[in-house]
Design an enzyme around this catalytic site. Structure first.
Site, mmCIF file in Angstrom:
data_model
loop_
_atom_site.group_PDB
_atom_site.id
_atom_site.type_symbol
_atom_site.label_atom_id
_atom_site.label_comp_id
_atom_site.label_asym_id
_atom_site.label_seq_id
_atom_site.Cartn_x
_atom_site.Cartn_y
_atom_site.Cartn_z
ATOM 1 N N LYS A 103 -21.923 7.296 43.999
ATOM 2 C CA LYS A 103 -21.732 8.371 44.535
ATOM 3 C C LYS A 103 -21.283 9.667 44.139
ATOM 4 C CE LYS A 103 -20.351 4.848 48.344
ATOM 5 N NZ LYS A 103 -19.315 4.491 49.342
ATOM 6 N N PHE A 121 -16.416 7.181 61.370
ATOM 7 C CA PHE A 121 -16.498 7.627 59.927
ATOM 8 C C PHE A 121 -17.920 7.975 59.683
ATOM 9 C CE2 PHE A 121 -16.463 3.047 59.290
ATOM 10 C CZ PHE A 121 -17.719 2.997 58.544
ATOM 11 N N ARG A 159 -21.739 -7.090 43.674
ATOM 12 C CA ARG A 159 -20.574 -6.793 44.568
ATOM 13 C C ARG A 159 -19.178 -7.248 44.031
ATOM 14 N NH1 ARG A 159 -21.361 -3.760 49.054
ATOM 15 N NH2 ARG A 159 -19.771 -5.173 50.086
ATOM 16 N N HIS A 201 -21.805 2.331 45.672
ATOM 17 C CA HIS A 201 -22.422 1.580 46.800
ATOM 18 C C HIS A 201 -23.092 0.633 45.863
ATOM 19 C CE1 HIS A 201 -24.626 0.139 50.119
ATOM 20 N NE2 HIS A 201 -25.776 0.132 49.506
#
Length: 152
Positions: free
Chosen positions: A12, A60, A88, A118
């Site tokens: 990100k 959000f 993950r 992500h």
């Protein structure tokens, strides 16, 4: 040889701005996963809205899209045995405060709204996200010289 799956990983804007791209790529490479595609871009709002469509009713959501559009991201496809689940685990929990040291989020971030990375949460999500961010011809198929040293 066991089934090889693919996952979508995006660094990100905060991860890019903080100079963490190399550290993150290094972790995936050292684990033994194979990089299949990578691009550096400023994602369009339309792409981000589609990517986060499942969150559109969450309070959000507008802030998330704005934040993801605020700077460049590094979009990647990684391949390997159980890469979605293992990826993950390498990322850590969505909320960095719940992430263990040694995970990407546990080592590099503090707040959930700036969690630097992500990763697809399932094989099905990975397929959707990969097709959203990459054209089929952008996925490079090759055999890594380390392959036989990583897999039986």
């Amino acid at each position: 040889m066991a089934h090889q799956e693919r996952t979508f990983i995006a660094i990100k804007p905060d991860g890019v701005q903080r100079g963490l791209v190399g550290d993150i790529v290094k972790r995936f490479e050292q684990k033994g996963f194979r990089l299949v595609a990578m691009k550096f871009l400023r994602a369009s709002e339309d792409l981000l809205k589609e990517h986060y469509i499942d969150l559109k009713d969450r309070p959000f959501y507008p802030g998330l899209v704005k934040y993801m559009h605020s700077g460049p991201v590094v979009a990647m496809v990684w391949e390997g045995l159980n890469v979605v689940k293992t990826g993950r685990m390498m990322l850590g929990e969505t909320n960095p405060a719940d992430s263990k040291p040694g995970t990407i989020r546990g080592d590099f971030c503090i707040q959930v709204g700036r969690n630097i990375i992500h990763g697809s949460d399932s094989v099905k999500s990975a397929e959707k996200e990969i097709s959203l961010w990459f054209k089929p011809e952008e996925l490079v198929d090759y055999k890594s010289c380390a392959f036989d040293w990583i897999y039986e």
